[in-house]
Design an enzyme around this catalytic site. Structure first.
Site, PDB file in Angstrom:
ATOM      1  N   GLY A  13       0.853  -1.200   0.000  1.00 34.84           N
ATOM      2  CA  GLY A  13       0.000   0.000   0.000  1.00 34.84           C
ATOM      3  C   GLY A  13       0.877   1.234   0.000  1.00 34.84           C
ATOM      4  N   GLY A  16      -0.388   4.606  -1.085  1.00 34.68           N
ATOM      5  CA  GLY A  16      -1.580   5.110  -0.401  1.00 34.68           C
ATOM      6  C   GLY A  16      -1.235   6.253   0.544  1.00 34.68           C
ATOM      7  N   VAL A  18      -1.428   6.568   3.893  1.00 33.67           N
ATOM      8  CA  VAL A  18      -0.574   6.215   5.035  1.00 33.67           C
ATOM      9  C   VAL A  18       0.721   5.565   4.544  1.00 33.67           C
ATOM     10  CG1 VAL A  18      -0.424   4.979   7.219  1.00 33.67           C
ATOM     11  CG2 VAL A  18      -2.611   5.905   6.475  1.00 33.67           C
ATOM     12  N   THR A  82      -4.075  -1.926   8.393  1.00 30.08           N
ATOM     13  CA  THR A  82      -5.347  -2.052   7.661  1.00 30.08           C
ATOM     14  C   THR A  82      -6.446  -2.543   8.595  1.00 30.08           C
ATOM     15  OG1 THR A  82      -4.030  -2.600   5.726  1.00 30.08           O
ATOM     16  CG2 THR A  82      -6.394  -3.072   5.601  1.00 30.08           C
ATOM     17  N   ASN A 110      -4.948   1.250  15.735  1.00 29.79           N
ATOM     18  CA  ASN A 110      -4.417   2.615  15.596  1.00 29.79           C
ATOM     19  C   ASN A 110      -2.972   2.648  16.065  1.00 29.79           C
ATOM     20  OD1 ASN A 110      -4.042   5.490  15.634  1.00 29.79           O
ATOM     21  ND2 ASN A 110      -6.280   5.664  15.636  1.00 29.79           N
ATOM     22  N   HIS A 138     -13.799  11.097  10.567  1.00 32.65           N
ATOM     23  CA  HIS A 138     -12.750  10.769   9.592  1.00 32.65           C
ATOM     24  C   HIS A 138     -12.989  11.463   8.256  1.00 32.65           C
ATOM     25  CE1 HIS A 138     -11.655   7.535  12.405  1.00 32.65           C
ATOM     26  NE2 HIS A 138     -10.514   7.445  11.744  1.00 32.65           N
ATOM     27  N   HIS A 139     -11.953  11.416   7.430  1.00 36.37           N
ATOM     28  CA  HIS A 139     -12.012  11.854   6.023  1.00 36.37           C
ATOM     29  C   HIS A 139     -13.062  11.024   5.264  1.00 36.37           C
ATOM     30  CE1 HIS A 139      -9.870   8.174   4.798  1.00 36.37           C
ATOM     31  NE2 HIS A 139      -9.315   8.279   5.996  1.00 36.37           N
ATOM     32  N   LYS A 142     -12.813   7.086   3.714  1.00 36.02           N
ATOM     33  CA  LYS A 142     -12.691   5.887   4.557  1.00 36.02           C
ATOM     34  C   LYS A 142     -13.758   4.854   4.196  1.00 36.02           C
ATOM     35  CE  LYS A 142     -12.142   4.480   9.378  1.00 36.02           C
ATOM     36  NZ  LYS A 142     -11.089   3.522   8.978  1.00 36.02           N
ATOM     37  N   GLY A 148     -11.974   1.228  13.065  1.00 37.10           N
ATOM     38  CA  GLY A 148     -11.433   0.137  13.884  1.00 37.10           C
ATOM     39  C   GLY A 148     -11.099   0.623  15.285  1.00 37.10           C
ATOM     40  N   THR A 149     -10.623   1.851  15.372  1.00 31.14           N
ATOM     41  CA  THR A 149     -10.260   2.412  16.682  1.00 31.14           C
ATOM     42  C   THR A 149     -11.493   2.556  17.570  1.00 31.14           C
ATOM     43  OG1 THR A 149      -8.530   3.652  15.554  1.00 31.14           O
ATOM     44  CG2 THR A 149      -9.073   4.344  17.802  1.00 31.14           C
TER      45      THR A 149
HETATM   46  N1  LIG Z   1      -4.093   1.277  12.164  1.00 28.25           N
HETATM   47  C1  LIG Z   1      -3.859   2.561  11.907  1.00 28.25           C
HETATM   48  O1  LIG Z   1      -3.181   3.274  12.669  1.00 28.25           O
HETATM   49  C2  LIG Z   1      -4.405   3.166  10.655  1.00 28.25           C
HETATM   50  C3  LIG Z   1      -5.104   2.378   9.798  1.00 28.25           C
HETATM   51  N2  LIG Z   1      -5.539   2.890   8.623  1.00 28.25           N
HETATM   52  C4  LIG Z   1      -6.156   1.936   7.717  1.00 28.25           C
HETATM   53  O2  LIG Z   1      -5.191   1.597   6.709  1.00 28.25           O
HETATM   54  C5  LIG Z   1      -5.858   1.296   5.491  1.00 28.25           C
HETATM   55  C6  LIG Z   1      -5.291   2.194   4.385  1.00 28.25           C
HETATM   56  O3  LIG Z   1      -5.602   3.541   4.653  1.00 28.25           O
HETATM   57  P1  LIG Z   1      -5.197   4.726   3.657  1.00 28.25           P
HETATM   58  O4  LIG Z   1      -3.725   4.792   3.485  1.00 28.25           O
HETATM   59  O5  LIG Z   1      -5.910   5.913   4.151  1.00 28.25           O
HETATM   60  O6  LIG Z   1      -5.869   4.200   2.303  1.00 28.25           O
HETATM   61  P2  LIG Z   1      -5.442   4.509   0.787  1.00 28.25           P
HETATM   62  O7  LIG Z   1      -6.581   4.090  -0.051  1.00 28.25           O
HETATM   63  O8  LIG Z   1      -4.940   5.903   0.673  1.00 28.25           O
HETATM   64  O9  LIG Z   1      -4.198   3.529   0.543  1.00 28.25           O
HETATM   65  C7  LIG Z   1      -4.309   2.165   0.323  1.00 28.25           C
HETATM   66  C8  LIG Z   1      -3.326   1.793  -0.772  1.00 28.25           C
HETATM   67  O10 LIG Z   1      -3.286   0.372  -0.912  1.00 28.25           O
HETATM   68  C9  LIG Z   1      -3.376   0.092  -2.305  1.00 28.25           C
HETATM   69  N3  LIG Z   1      -3.823  -1.272  -2.527  1.00 28.25           N
HETATM   70  C10 LIG Z   1      -5.073  -1.743  -2.779  1.00 28.25           C
HETATM   71  N4  LIG Z   1      -5.042  -3.075  -2.959  1.00 28.25           N
HETATM   72  C11 LIG Z   1      -3.763  -3.442  -2.822  1.00 28.25           C
HETATM   73  C12 LIG Z   1      -3.091  -4.696  -2.883  1.00 28.25           C
HETATM   74  N5  LIG Z   1      -3.756  -5.841  -3.135  1.00 28.25           N
HETATM   75  N6  LIG Z   1      -1.747  -4.723  -2.680  1.00 28.25           N
HETATM   76  C13 LIG Z   1      -1.071  -3.600  -2.430  1.00 28.25           C
HETATM   77  N7  LIG Z   1      -1.642  -2.372  -2.357  1.00 28.25           N
HETATM   78  C14 LIG Z   1      -2.977  -2.312  -2.543  1.00 28.25           C
HETATM   79  C15 LIG Z   1      -4.324   1.145  -2.823  1.00 28.25           C
HETATM   80  O11 LIG Z   1      -4.287   1.245  -4.243  1.00 28.25           O
HETATM   81  P3  LIG Z   1      -5.597   1.853  -5.022  1.00 28.25           P
HETATM   82  O12 LIG Z   1      -5.805   3.229  -4.448  1.00 28.25           O
HETATM   83  O13 LIG Z   1      -5.178   1.836  -6.447  1.00 28.25           O
HETATM   84  O14 LIG Z   1      -6.743   0.925  -4.699  1.00 28.25           O
HETATM   85  C16 LIG Z   1      -3.734   2.381  -2.124  1.00 28.25           C
HETATM   86  O15 LIG Z   1      -2.610   2.884  -2.802  1.00 28.25           O
HETATM   87  C17 LIG Z   1      -7.346   1.472   5.788  1.00 28.25           C
HETATM   88  O16 LIG Z   1      -7.908   0.239   6.150  1.00 28.25           O
HETATM   89  C18 LIG Z   1      -7.350   2.423   6.972  1.00 28.25           C
HETATM   90  O17 LIG Z   1      -8.520   2.330   7.756  1.00 28.25           O
HETATM   91  C19 LIG Z   1      -5.333   4.184   8.271  1.00 28.25           C
HETATM   92  C20 LIG Z   1      -4.682   5.005   9.102  1.00 28.25           C
HETATM   93  C21 LIG Z   1      -4.136   4.570  10.372  1.00 28.25           C
HETATM   94  O1  LIG Z   2      -8.990   5.040   7.715  1.00 27.59           O
HETATM   95  C1  LIG Z   2      -8.334   5.808   8.449  1.00 27.59           C
HETATM   96  O2  LIG Z   2      -7.944   6.922   8.077  1.00 27.59           O
HETATM   97  C2  LIG Z   2      -7.998   5.356   9.807  1.00 27.59           C
HETATM   98  N1  LIG Z   2      -8.287   4.126  10.131  1.00 27.59           N
HETATM   99  C3  LIG Z   2      -8.048   3.520  11.388  1.00 27.59           C
HETATM  100  C4  LIG Z   2      -9.351   3.157  12.054  1.00 27.59           C
HETATM  101  O3  LIG Z   2     -10.290   2.718  11.367  1.00 27.59           O
HETATM  102  O4  LIG Z   2      -9.451   3.272  13.281  1.00 27.59           O
HETATM  103  C5  LIG Z   2      -7.124   4.329  12.263  1.00 27.59           C
HETATM  104  C6  LIG Z   2      -7.313   5.810  12.162  1.00 27.59           C
HETATM  105  O5  LIG Z   2      -8.523   6.134  12.766  1.00 27.59           O
HETATM  106  C7  LIG Z   2      -7.275   6.255  10.719  1.00 27.59           C
END
Ligand SMILES: NC(=O)C1=CN([C@@H]2O[C@H](COP(=O)(O)OP(=O)(O)OC[C@H]3O[C@@H](n4cnc5c(N)ncnc54)[C@H](OP(=O)(O)O)[C@@H]3O)[C@@H](O)[C@H]2O)C=CC1
Ligand SMILES: O=C(O)C1=N[C@H](C(=O)O)C[C@H](O)C1
Length: 252
Positions: A13, A16, A18, A82, A110, A138-139, A142, A148-149
């Site tokens: 990812g 993406g 993050v 994720t 988180n 959130h944005h 999402k 999840g948090t």
């Molecule tokens: N635990 C934590 O602290 C946090 C968790 N999250 C979670 O992380 C996840 C990603 O968030 P975010 O960065 O905002 O999302 P984005 O959509 O910005 O990024 C996800 C990336 O993964 C790519 N992707 C999709 N399928 C695949 C695959 N099979 N293999 C590799 N890459 C792939 C997407 O491509 P494409 O856009 O082309 O589909 C995109 O570039 C979400 O589930 C979010 O809720 C987010 C922030 C903090």
């Molecule tokens: O999708 C997000 O952006 C985030 N996802 C995580 C969640 O679902 O809790 C962590 C954080 O809130 C950002």
């Protein structure tokens, strides 16, 4: 010249929101080497070819299980941000790990240090108040609601209240529009806001006679997730098996 001793890190990812912040943080750390940046339509085998020792996954709930099965089967440690993990998914990950006991997986709802503390403080406060509700904001890109948090926070609060023998949260609602009182997780109401301009925010509202307490966390930038992810990356080889939440990596 000998080979670098830096830990070899891959990011899934990587393009993406993050993923980009994590790549920048890994790149900036002298003890880590960013060896693979993998995104949609790239081959998972690139991670093996790059000899990644730890892979960070910030992709999508629909693909993360396939990624994890691949990583575990190749003995690669995984740090997973994720979302979308329920008990059934966690059990499947444990099953894969049983077959590859050397691998370590950290799944955290988180990775922001403040969000982890927000969850902890809410868990501690829960038994002292009659009422508690969660608002997560959130944005609008999402995919999942509630976050999840928020789901994890609600479960922790629900368990703490149950252990303390707290009464049900008072609520006289007898008629409502669908969704007006939010979703219920662990007996706690959770409300999800999706708003352009936001990143990731959460308020835990607690109330009892004559007073309220609000515990609020704001991720203002995706770099907020990087320090927690790097804690996991650096520590995962000492923690084979499954860890949920970064609390033990923070000595909590
Ligand atoms: N635990 C934590 O602290 C946090 C968790 N999250 C979670 O992380 C996840 C990603 O968030 P975010 O960065 O905002 O999302 P984005 O959509 O910005 O990024 C996800 C990336 O993964 C790519 N992707 C999709 N399928 C695949 C695959 N099979 N293999 C590799 N890459 C792939 C997407 O491509 P494409 O856009 O082309 O589909 C995109 O570039 C979400 O589930 C979010 O809720 C987010 C922030 C903090
Ligand atoms: O999708 C997000 O952006 C985030 N996802 C995580 C969640 O679902 O809790 C962590 C954080 O809130 C950002």
């Amino acid at each position: 010249m000998g080979e670098s001793t830096a830990l070899r890190v891959g990011v899934l990812g990587a393009r993406g929101k993050v993923g980009q912040a994590i790549c920048a943080a890994v790149d900036a750390a002298s003890d880590l080497e960013l060896v693979a940046e993998v995104d949609k339509d790239d081959a998972l085998d690139d991670l093996v070819a790059a000899r990644a020792q730890v892979v960070v996954d910030f992709t999508h709930p629909d693909v993360v299980m396939g990624n994890l099965e691949f990583l575990i089967s190749h003995g690669i440690h995984a740090i997973v941000g994720t979302t979308g993990f329920d008990e059934e998914r966690i059990a499947r990950v444990r099953g894969w790990l049983d077959e590859h006991p050397g691998a370590g997986v950290l799944i955290a709802p988180n990775f922001a240090i403040g969000a982890v503390l927000c969850m902890r403080f809410a868990e501690q406060a829960a038994r002292f108040f009659d009422s508690v509700e969660i608002v997560e904001l959130h944005h609008p890109n999402k995919a999942d609601a509630p976050s999840g948090t928020a789901a994890r926070t609600a479960e922790l609060i629900g368990a703490a209240r149950k252990a303390a023998g707290c009464a049900d949260i008072p609520d006289a609602t007898t008629s409502e529009l669908d969704g007006a009182r939010g979703a219920e997780v662990g007996g706690v109401r959770v409300h999800s806001v999706r708003l352009a301009g936001l990143v990731a925010h959460q308020e835990v509202l607690l109330g009892t006679q004559g007073e309220t307490l609000t515990i609020r966390h704001d991720s203002l930038d995706r770099s907020s997730f990087a320090p927690g992810v790097l804690l996991g990356v650096r520590g995962i080889s000492d923690r084979p098996g499954l860890t949920v939440g970064i609390d033990p990596f923070m000595d909590l």
